[in-house]
Design a protein around this motif. Structure first.
Motif, PDB file in Angstrom:
ATOM      1  N   TYR A 230       0.851  -1.182   0.000  1.00 54.23           N
ATOM      2  CA  TYR A 230       0.000   0.000   0.000  1.00 54.23           C
ATOM      3  C   TYR A 230       0.888   1.233   0.000  1.00 54.23           C
ATOM      4  CZ  TYR A 230       0.860   0.195   5.079  1.00 54.23           C
ATOM      5  OH  TYR A 230       1.438   0.255   6.316  1.00 54.23           O
ATOM      6  N   ASP A 236      -5.100   0.954  -0.245  1.00 56.08           N
ATOM      7  CA  ASP A 236      -5.318   2.084  -1.153  1.00 56.08           C
ATOM      8  C   ASP A 236      -4.777   1.795  -2.551  1.00 56.08           C
ATOM      9  OD1 ASP A 236      -2.607   2.262  -0.659  1.00 56.08           O
ATOM     10  OD2 ASP A 236      -2.614   4.400  -0.137  1.00 56.08           O
ATOM     11  N   SER A 345      -2.774   6.558  -4.849  1.00 53.94           N
ATOM     12  CA  SER A 345      -3.813   5.816  -4.149  1.00 53.94           C
ATOM     13  C   SER A 345      -5.092   5.782  -4.969  1.00 53.94           C
ATOM     14  CB  SER A 345      -4.102   6.449  -2.790  1.00 53.94           C
ATOM     15  OG  SER A 345      -2.976   6.385  -1.948  1.00 53.94           O
TER      16      SER A 345
END
Length: 636
Positions: A230, A236, A345
């Motif tokens: 992430y 994300d 993200s």
């Protein structure tokens, strides 16, 4: 048959015969057609859709689906058995909305709570190849037990809430947190009812299961991964994917491990082999040759073989690495491009696909490069990958790319549709075609226009395009075209006053409807109505038609004109017949458009036709006649 008009004491005989010509097709859509669904702030309470026609490579105007909140994370699949699409989206309050389209109408079939704020896609949709049964798997927004639920609709049932099963919970043995992402892949073998599913929770755990035609089963004995990469917040990144080998039915799952870095291989994979729902899980493996983290990744299968292509971009160094699966082993090409756009993200900035034409197959990888105004892509011939010249779209991409999607036409396997939005909330569609020699041609699938400029969110994938997987069945499309009567008359005319035609042939002193015609169609791109025919004539002499510029009646001047008023449906009167004045721009050889609709909403539009005539003091006396033909053509 002829009909007559009188001019004062001297009688002029003018007849107008109306005939209608209908063109229609029994095929619902043509091979290579499709549709796109998306959320836009232009119409906040109606997710929009456009129908795509491969010939002439255009999208329809935007149309409403069904009323609902602003759409985020749109997903859609089309049935392999009939003309049907299931679409879903989540809203900012964490509610999943499931929609169904039968080629004519959309229905809002059900909704359920999945949690979250619309940034991650907590659901996905799959169709069984053998039956056409639809399955929607989704997060319940809870942790600990029964983290997932699913609903089923039989392939023999149509759209509508009553045709779906009640929600059935699925308790993942491996997940410990709320499920943030869900993905489904279909085993494309024609006799298979198997689907594969994977999901990622908020504790970096990735797990999955197989759908056996009745239930989800065969979850691995332990998590597939407990260390998903992430950027800022757990989950994300959309950095995991699954795909079936097209011939064997073996399942491949790949993901980006958090241990990956610039110069450190973060690619991992696991297989489930045997071609059955109770397939055998392998151990987690690290494929040799990859060199970087895999922050944004995608895989896809060759529709004709067991080959799979892989592509990823790493956030640590903005490097593109690609891979080729030959049915037994991975081979990698690291650092194919070391100056790509950076993953962020909730973005998806790389997508893959396969094109096949004759005996030629090529893998395609589209990715964001530093020049984000153009389209960058790679073509692969087995494990030989080559960066291709950039395609310059029209209009140019207008900022950093946020979300990519590719759909390969399962019927015409030599074409795919690439859709993308930028950080200015613009939506684009570009079609790629490959010939039998492996030559590529990109075209602007949106006809040189943006599909939308105000998507509800810059990222989170709030659009999906899909080709129709079946065009041989489904509701037939048709055109209905009617005229109220095929004879009108002006009665006695004079140089002192204008005269207006009526259906009884007597005419009237003030404007009145002479006849009406109505058009109804469910053709994706609507219809056109044309008129043909000379103005009324006597031998070589014709009463002057007004022409293309609408003009008010002028008694004492030769004039023959028409104006039309529309009511109901989506049809519109075409210029120059759409004003309060009169015009006539056709003749026996040149047609003139009098009405059209850009969509086929299956609603009737009625057109009220009004005819006006004037004569001059020197208009020759005699018997006049003409035939006018209306032609309605549906845009299938």
């Amino acid at each position: 048959m002829k009909y007559f008009f009188g001019f004062g004491i001297i009688i002029f005989l003018i007849g107008i015969l109306f005939s209608n010509s209908i063109k229609k097709t029994e095929a619902a859509f043509s091979s290579g057609d499709g549709l796109i669904v998306y959320g836009t702030t232009n119409v906040l309470n109606f997710p929009q859709f456009r129908l795509y026609s491969s010939i002439p490579n255009i999208f329809s105007v935007p149309q409403n689906t069904v009323s609902g909140p602003p759409a985020h994370n749109v997903a859609m699949q089309t049935s392999p058995k009939k003309l049907e699409a299931i679409a879903g989206y989540t809203d900012e309050s964490g509610v999943l909305h499931a929609l169904c389209y039968d080629g004519i109408n959309w229905t809002s079939d059900w909704s359920d709570t999945v949690g979250g704020n619309g940034k991650t896609r907590r659901f996905d949709i799959g169709y069984e190849s053998a039956t056409g049964d639809a399955v929607v798997l989704y997060s319940r927004g809870v942790a600990g037990s029964n983290e997932l639920a699913y609903r089923i609709k039989s392939g023999t049932s149509g759209c509508g809430s009553s045709n779906w099963s009640a929600a059935a919970n699925f308790d993942s043995a491996n997940s410990t947190g709320i499920i943030d992402w869900v993905k489904i892949a279909r085993d494309r073998r024609t006799g298979s009812s198997i689907l594969g599913a994977i999901w990622a929770d908020q504790n970096q755990i990735l797990s999955g299961a197989l759908w056996n035609g009745s239930i989800f089963t065969n979850e691995p004995a332990g998590p597939i991964s407990t260390n998903l990469q992430y950027l800022r917040l757990k989950q994300d990144l959309n950095n995991f994917d699954l795909e079936f080998e097209s011939n064997s039915g073996n399942l491949m799952i790949v993901w980006g491990d958090a241990s990956g870095n610039n110069g450190t291989n973060g690619v991992r994979y696991i297989r489930c082999t045997g071609g059955i729902a109770n397939c055998a899980w392998s151990v987690v493996q690290t494929p040799a040759g990859f060199a970087d983290d895999a922050s944004s990744l995608d895989i896809s299968a060759n529709l004709n073989s067991n080959e799979i292509v892989f592509g990823s971009i790493g956030a640590a160094g903005n490097d593109l690495q690609v891979g080729y699966w030959n049915g037994a082993n991975w081979s990698a090409t690291p650092n194919l491009d070391t100056t790509t756009g950076p993953p962020f993200s909730y973005d998806q900035i790389i997508k893959t696909g396969w094109l096949s034409s004759g005996g030629t197959s090529r893998s395609i990888i589209v990715y964001e490069d530093t020049n984000n105004t153009t389209l960058s892509f790679v073509a692969g011939n087995q494990n030989n990958f080559t960066i291709q010249p950039d395609f310059t779209p029209a209009p140019l991409f207008n900022g950093a790319h946020e979300w990519y999607d590719i759909d390969v036409d399962s019927i015409n396997k030599n074409q795919l549709m690439f859709t993308v939005n930028d950080n200015n909330s613009d939506l684009y569609a570009e079609r790629l075609f490959m010939d039998g020699n492996g030559n590529f041609t990109w075209t602007n699938g949106s006809g040189g226009n943006l599909l939308d400029q105000n998507l509800t969110n810059q990222n989170t994938g709030n659009f999906t395009f899909r080709f129709w997987n079946s065009v041989s069945t489904g509701e037939p499309l048709a055109l209905t075209f009617n005229i109220s009567n095929n004879s009108i008359g002006f009665g006695d005319l004079s140089v002192a006053a204008s005269r207006f035609a009526t259906s009884d042939g007597l005419g009237f002193a003030t404007e009145i409807e002479a006849h009406n015609f109505s058009v109804t169609t469910n053709a994706p791109l609507g219809y056109r109505v044309l008129i043909l025919g000379d103005s009324p004539s006597l031998g070589s002499f014709s009463i002057d038609p007004i022409g293309v510029v609408a003009t008010s009646p002028v008694p004492g001047t030769e004039q023959f004109g028409l104006r039309i008023i529309a009511s109901g449906g989506s049809g519109l009167v075409s210029s120059p017949y759409n004003t309060s004045d009169f015009a006539y721009a056709a003749d026996a050889m040149i047609e003139s458009e009098v009405a059209s609709a850009n969509i086929g909403d299956n609603q009737t539009t009625t057109y009220s036709a009004r005819y006006m005539a004037n004569i001059s003091p020197i208009t020759p006396a005699g018997q006049y006649a003409t035939v006018l033909t209306f032609v309605a053509t549906a845009n299938f």
